[in-house]
Write a protein that holds these residues in place. Structure first.
Motif, PDB file in Angstrom:
ATOM      1  N   THR A 149      19.562   2.510  20.557  1.00 34.71           N
ATOM      2  CA  THR A 149      19.030   3.707  21.217  1.00 34.71           C
ATOM      3  C   THR A 149      20.178   4.582  21.713  1.00 34.71           C
ATOM      4  O   THR A 149      20.168   5.803  21.521  1.00 34.71           O
ATOM      5  CB  THR A 149      18.122   3.296  22.404  1.00 34.71           C
TER       6      THR A 149
ATOM      7  N   GLN B  64      22.032  11.957  17.563  1.00 31.37           N
ATOM      8  CA  GLN B  64      21.033  13.035  17.506  1.00 31.37           C
ATOM      9  C   GLN B  64      21.615  14.375  17.923  1.00 31.37           C
ATOM     10  O   GLN B  64      21.134  15.417  17.515  1.00 31.37           O
ATOM     11  CB  GLN B  64      19.848  12.628  18.395  1.00 31.37           C
TER      12      GLN B  64
ATOM     13  N   GLU C 138      14.450   8.307  10.034  1.00 34.10           N
ATOM     14  CA  GLU C 138      13.299   7.557  10.551  1.00 34.10           C
ATOM     15  C   GLU C 138      13.647   6.077  10.603  1.00 34.10           C
ATOM     16  O   GLU C 138      14.183   5.536   9.635  1.00 34.10           O
ATOM     17  CB  GLU C 138      12.100   7.744   9.622  1.00 34.10           C
TER      18      GLU C 138
ATOM     19  N   THR D 156      11.613   4.870  15.859  1.00 36.01           N
ATOM     20  CA  THR D 156      11.190   6.279  15.921  1.00 36.01           C
ATOM     21  C   THR D 156       9.762   6.499  15.445  1.00 36.01           C
ATOM     22  O   THR D 156       9.159   7.513  15.761  1.00 36.01           O
ATOM     23  CB  THR D 156      12.125   7.190  15.093  1.00 36.01           C
TER      24      THR D 156
ATOM     25  N   SER E 101      10.990   2.469  22.105  1.00 40.41           N
ATOM     26  CA  SER E 101      10.521   3.800  21.679  1.00 40.41           C
ATOM     27  C   SER E 101      10.144   4.643  22.894  1.00 40.41           C
ATOM     28  O   SER E 101      10.390   5.845  22.934  1.00 40.41           O
ATOM     29  CB  SER E 101       9.295   3.678  20.767  1.00 40.41           C
TER      30      SER E 101
ATOM     31  N   ILE F 153      13.273   6.011  24.310  1.00 40.63           N
ATOM     32  CA  ILE F 153      13.807   7.093  23.478  1.00 40.63           C
ATOM     33  C   ILE F 153      12.989   8.362  23.689  1.00 40.63           C
ATOM     34  O   ILE F 153      13.538   9.447  23.868  1.00 40.63           O
ATOM     35  CB  ILE F 153      13.769   6.699  21.981  1.00 40.63           C
TER      36      ILE F 153
END
Lengths: 391, 361
Positions: B193, B200, B207, B212, B316, B319
């Protein structure tokens, strides 16, 4: 208004119902009888538990607090016929008591030893000695199926001779020792004409509570439901006319059956209970052991070496009515009380699953519901009292 | 069943792309293994042509006849096909049939057959070198992570990030995961992460099914074996998925035909899975093979499946929170609540869902 006693028609609760862990020791797969309707299709005189297997199983269970978290326990001994192995059972019970005490297990002093027996050895001195020793912690249910004619149709020795006379002679002793004892009656196709007389007969023998069901296997044929219903209506008339409802119960009649589902609960307790075979294998109940299954392989959930396989337990502990039922069953207007056996479901399912409910008892259930309605409507009319809550 | 695609095992030794173990098959003499790294949009036939064509059914390759029937069936039913390749090259007759239908090739990376549109299967025990990966830029990978390599997951993902359009992670041996492995997995996802958030800033994140997918989902997106896809095995018969073929070839669903009957097929559906239907780990594979193997029921996930999926779900969630903080307009319709459990079994056990909330489809 007619003055009545309280209607005593519903089944009494069993000891610590829903609160106790139920552990079944299959001490033998042998039996003196070859009852024609018996679900144990693989009975044999080879598979007998030894004490070491029982000891290891008890040791495992008393230390697995996650699995055995209940504060009460029912040790159930079945066979075949459990009393054939009374010496072993006595040893197992003593060992359990000692180890539960030594390990300070919560179930010490909150335990029952439970037996379903054919009653043939009930008056045996060794059995009587065991009963005297454990009297405060015992539940014993002798299976007697009703009238001599009905009983001997099914409950026979290997040669075909009926066992009624040998069993019924032990009933007075049993009732004297366990005045509130109940019996469990099974109805097969051939027995349908004898249902009414059989229930009355058992009450007249002094057995106040008669738990009764039709066989869970796929044996029923068109027309059986009508015959069944006719017998139950005759029984209802007899109960009401002779006020049997004041002192006796028969599980065929209940205020709780024949209603739409409100709850999504499973009917059966498989998986919450545990059965142990002669090799120390663990099962969700004895109906998942090879000797009970006609079509499928036995379904293990662990053993006394490696313990409980938690993954295999998950389907049993999350199994609900909806997931295993057809849309027709879920929306059935008379659904409650429609019984199923998880082991029979598994055995008869189209694929290897416990999530397919067998429906071959549908017509028999509906016949029972109609007779049950007849009974309660007639009784309510007689007593001028509302006894049920209808939707 | 709303069938969308077929999986075709071209050979018994087709590489495993999921939880089931890879099949060991000796490559017969005379069959060349392609070794070209050339970038080419077409499915590349090695410069080193095979000296002998390998299509003998006795040697576990699907017969050309079965392959043709499968392709015709797909064409007639608007189905796409995912072809699972073995390590060796196919005869031209095979490739010709394959090219007749819209398809995806799933190829073992170590077969060294380059195809940009293919999905390449990497086994962590043979993880490629930087040099091996140098020509890839936007590839779909399946990373089969062996339990012993769990601690290397972050470095493997980092190595693949710039090379990938998508990475599907498969936790091999997940049935043997216990608290120790869960803790490592959690830690690894934390590390990934951190890397992803940094990455990013300058690049589009590929993906990652385990990290994600969930941040874009508001309903279950599972494997759907037996519902959206079926498998055609080298024997020409249909199966729920490749794993069921390898596990027990005799439990087939019959020949390729229009009327497909799966016993108790309702148990494949979410509504008939008591644990899954209350769950929102939407990215979970809900692998019916693992379910059957570990719990003996296709509709019941193992604790390992639930816990690893919830570790992913929670990563997730973190994130998504970070991305939504950095970019307030990022997936505003998606929320992932924090949970106080990691196995929904604990919620369902002894507490079945109310009938009123359930409907038969």
């Amino acid at each position: 208004m007619i003055e009545t006693k309280e209607v005593i028609i519903e089944k009494t609760n069993t000891w610590e119902e829903g609160k106790a862990k139920n552990i079944t020791f299959i001490v033998t797969e042998d039996c003196q009888l070859q009852c024609k309707y018996c679900y144990l299709v693989g009975k044999n005189n080879l598979h007998k538990m030894d004490f070491e297997t029982a000891r290891k199983s008890i040791d495992y269970l008393l230390q697995d607090c996650n699995y055995f978290s209940e504060t009460s326990v029912i040790l159930d001994f079945i066979g075949g016929e459990p009393f054939i192995e009374i010496d072993l059972i006595d040893k197992i019970c003593d060992y359990f008591k000692i180890r539960a005490y030594e390990t300070d297990h919560p179930s010490f002093n909150s335990y029952r030893f439970s037996f379903s027996t054919n009653g043939l050895l009930y008056n045996d001195p060794k059995v009587q000695k065991f009963i005297a020793k454990n009297a405060a912690h015992l539940s014993i249910q002798i299976t007697i199926d009703g009238t001599k004619e009905k009983h001997n149709l099914q409950r026979v020795y290997p040669g075909g001779k009926g066992s009624y006379d040998q069993v019924v002679k032990n009933v007075p002793l049993w009732i004297s020792q366990f005045p509130n004892a109940s019996t469990k009656v099974t109805i097969a196709r051939e027995d349908l004409p004898f249902v009414k007389d059989s229930v009355i007969h058992l009450w007249n023998l002094g057995i106040k509570e008669v738990n009764i069901n039709v066989v869970f296997e796929d044996v029923w044929e068109p027309g059986d439901d009508a015959l069944f219903e006719e017998q139950l209506v005759l029984l209802a008339d007899e109960i009401i006319e002779n006020k049997y409802y004041e002192n006796f119960t028969c599980s065929f009649f209940s205020t709780q059956i024949g209603l739409p589902y409100k709850e999504n609960m499973n009917w059966c307790g498989a998986g919450k209970m545990l059965a142990i075979d002669h090799e120390g294998n663990f099962f969700p109940c004895n109906r998942f052991v090879n000797y009970s299954l006609q079509n499928r392989e036995q379904l293990l959930i662990g053993d006394n070496q490696k313990g409980i396989n938690q993954n295999r337990l998950r389907p049993f502990l999350t199994l609900d009515m909806f997931t295993q039922s057809s849309p027709e069953c879920v929306s059935c207007e008379v659904a409650t009380g429609c019984a199923w056996c998880q082991g029979a479901n598994y055995d008869y399912a189209d694929s290897s699953t416990i999530f397919q409910r067998a429906t071959y008892l549908c017509l028999m259930h509906k016949a029972r519901v109609r007779a049950n309605n007849y009974f309660w409507n007639k009784l309510e009319k007689k007593l001028q009292k509302t006894l049920r809550t209808l939707p | 069943m709303v069938l969308k695609y077929l999986l075709v095992l071209l050979s018994d030794s087709s590489a495993s792309f999921c939880y089931y173990p890879s099949q060991k098959a000796e490559i017969p003499k005379g069959i060349a293994v392609a070794n070209s790294h050339k970038k080419d949009n077409a499915f590349h036939i090695s410069d080193e042509k095979p000296t002998e064509i390998y299509y003998n059914e006795k040697q576990h390759l699907i017969s050309l006849d079965h392959l043709k029937k499968t392709v015709v069936f797909a064409l007639k039913n608007n189905l796409k096909v995912n072809f699972l390749y073995p390590h060796f090259l196919l005869d031209e007759a095979y490739t010709k049939v394959i090219e007749e239908v819209e398809h995806i090739k799933i190829i073992p990376f170590d077969a060294k057959i380059f195809n940009e549109d293919a999905i390449l299967i990497i086994d962590s025990k043979d993880f490629p070198t930087t040099l091996d990966l140098e020509n890839y830029t936007h590839q779909n990978f399946i990373l089969k992570l062996q339990k012993k390599d769990l601690k290397k997951l972050d470095t493997m993902i980092l190595a693949l990030l710039a090379k990938s359009a998508r990475i599907n992670l498969v936790l091999m041996d997940v049935e043997n995961y216990e608290e120790k492995e869960y803790a490592i997995y959690e830690k690894q996802l934390e590390k990934i992460t951190r890397n992803l958030i940094q990455y990013q800033n300058q690049n589009a994140i590929p993906e990652l099914n385990f990290l994600t997918d969930r941040i874009d989902l508001n309903q279950m997106n599972n494997c759907q074996a037996g519902i959206q896809h079926l498998t055609i095995a080298p024997n020409g018969k249909m199966y729920l998925c490749p794993a069921f073929y390898y596990e027990n070839p005799s439990e087939d669903l019959g020949e390729i035909k229009n009327e497909i009957f799966i016993k108790n097929s309702r148990l494949l559906e979410l509504n008939y899975a008591p644990i899954c239907r209350i769950c929102d780990a939407y990215q979970c594979k809900r692998c019916v093979y693992l379910n059957k193997k570990l719990t003996l029921e296709i509709n019941t996930p193992s604790s390992q499946q639930c816990i690893t999926s919830h570790i992913e779900r929670d990563a997730s969630r973190r994130i998504l929170e970070k991305l939504q903080k950095m970019h307030p307009d990022f997936n505003p319709q998606i929320t992932i609540p924090q949970l106080n459990y990691r196995d929904p079994f604990e919620i369902v056990k002894g507490n079945p869902q109310k009938i009123a909330t359930l409907n038969h489809p």
